[in-house]
Design an enzyme around this catalytic site. Structure first.
Site, PDB file in Angstrom:
ATOM      1  N   HIS A 130      -2.301   7.354  -3.947  1.00 49.42           N
ATOM      2  CA  HIS A 130      -1.863   8.750  -3.986  1.00 49.42           C
ATOM      3  C   HIS A 130      -0.933   9.027  -5.169  1.00 49.42           C
ATOM      4  O   HIS A 130      -0.140   8.183  -5.574  1.00 49.42           O
ATOM      5  CB  HIS A 130      -1.168   9.123  -2.682  1.00 49.42           C
ATOM      6  N   ASP A 131      -1.075  10.207  -5.726  1.00 49.19           N
ATOM      7  CA  ASP A 131      -0.172  10.732  -6.760  1.00 49.19           C
ATOM      8  C   ASP A 131      -0.240   9.976  -8.079  1.00 49.19           C
ATOM      9  O   ASP A 131       0.667  10.094  -8.912  1.00 49.19           O
ATOM     10  CB  ASP A 131       1.276  10.767  -6.252  1.00 49.19           C
ATOM     11  N   GLY A 148       0.717   3.806  -5.224  1.00 48.07           N
ATOM     12  CA  GLY A 148       0.975   5.222  -5.436  1.00 48.07           C
ATOM     13  C   GLY A 148       1.848   5.488  -6.645  1.00 48.07           C
ATOM     14  O   GLY A 148       2.638   4.645  -7.073  1.00 48.07           O
TER      15      GLY A 148
END
Length: 277
Positions: A130-131, A148
């Site tokens: 994520h991100d 992440g």
């Protein structure tokens, strides 16, 4: 197949595929057998899903993508702090996504978005957490795992079965050898590897393949030698950065390297191993 999806007349969708209401398919898109496309997914022109692909969440995929079986793109973050908040995944044009690849959507803590540039290649079973922010022309070899919030610059490459710690930055044109564990930021143009990974020097093979001239490489070699001497003296890295910045003013590649070193970071720097005494 759901008839209320927005499908360009030239798109080809296999009868076994499931398209939720609201999904958008561009010109010339091909959806193979047993794919599942969520209602907030947008596929650019000529994208090709071979078979058994799952696209979900707020996911936008650019033109000319090629996505292979059992890839899962846009699912919620694998972050135990997350409460399943809706995030976004944006993938640029011309990307290759091979078998079993997973790329997760963003979270509120990271701006809500995972973003991938153009012309990237994600080989089998690689994972993008994520991100993450990934530049253009980046290659992740088989089973590479990104935690992440990782940042990767343009045309960097990561060898197979390498693990990259969350919040690490990898500079443009850098290369990480296979079977590595990268815990710290890798400078642009750098070559690193090992468990735990350390900086070997310049990514000379990759830079030559990208068309770097001997003159450009000579400047980078000298800057690297002065920034990361084999036997560091009393001068600190911060002082060496300022000296090199002054002496190589106007050298674009070296200025990119200096800018990376000066930028705020959340992880330690991936540095050379100390010389053995």
């Amino acid at each position: 197949m759901t008839s209320s999806a927005r499908i360009h007349p030239s798109a080809v969708v296999h009868p076994s595929a499931v398209l939720e209401a609201g999904a958008r398919l561009g010109e010339g898109v091909v959806i193979g057998p047993f794919c599942h496309i969520g209602g907030e997914v947008e596929l650019g022109d000529r994208a090709h899903l071979v078979s058994h692909v799952v696209l979900t969440g707020r996911t936008r995929i650019g033109a000319d993508a090629e996505i292979h079986p059992f890839a899962s793109l846009g699912a919620a973050a694998q972050d135990l702090k997350s409460r399943g908040e809706a995030g976004t995944l944006v993938i640029g044009r011309g990307c290759l996504v091979r078998e079993g690849v997973t790329i997760n959507a963003g979270t509120p803590a990271g701006g809500g978005e995972t973003r991938v540039g153009d012309d990237c290649a994600f080989l089998a079973y690689s994972h993008v957490g994520h991100d993450c922010r990934i530049g253009d022309g980046v290659t992740l070899s088989n089973t590479v795992l990104l935690g992440g919030h990782v940042r990767i610059g343009d045309h960097a490459a990561i060898g197979g079965a390498t693990v990259v710690h969350q919040r690490v930055r990898i500079g443009a044109q850098a290369f990480v050898a296979g079977l590595s564990g990268l815990e710290g930021d890798l400078v642009p143009f750098g070559l690193a590897g090992g468990n735990r990974a350390h900086l070997f020097g310049l990514n000379l093979v990759g830079l030559r393949r990208r068309g770097f001239s001997d003159a450009r490489l000579a400047l980078l070699r000298e800057a690297f030698r002065r920034l990361f001497p084999q036997e560091a003296g009393a001068e600190t890295l911060a002082a060496r950065i300022e000296t090199v910045a002054r002496d190589f003013s106007g050298a674009e590649d070296v200025e990119a390297l200096i800018a990376f070193l000066r930028a705020e970071r959340e992880r330690p720097l991936c540095a050379p191993r100390p010389a053995r005494g």
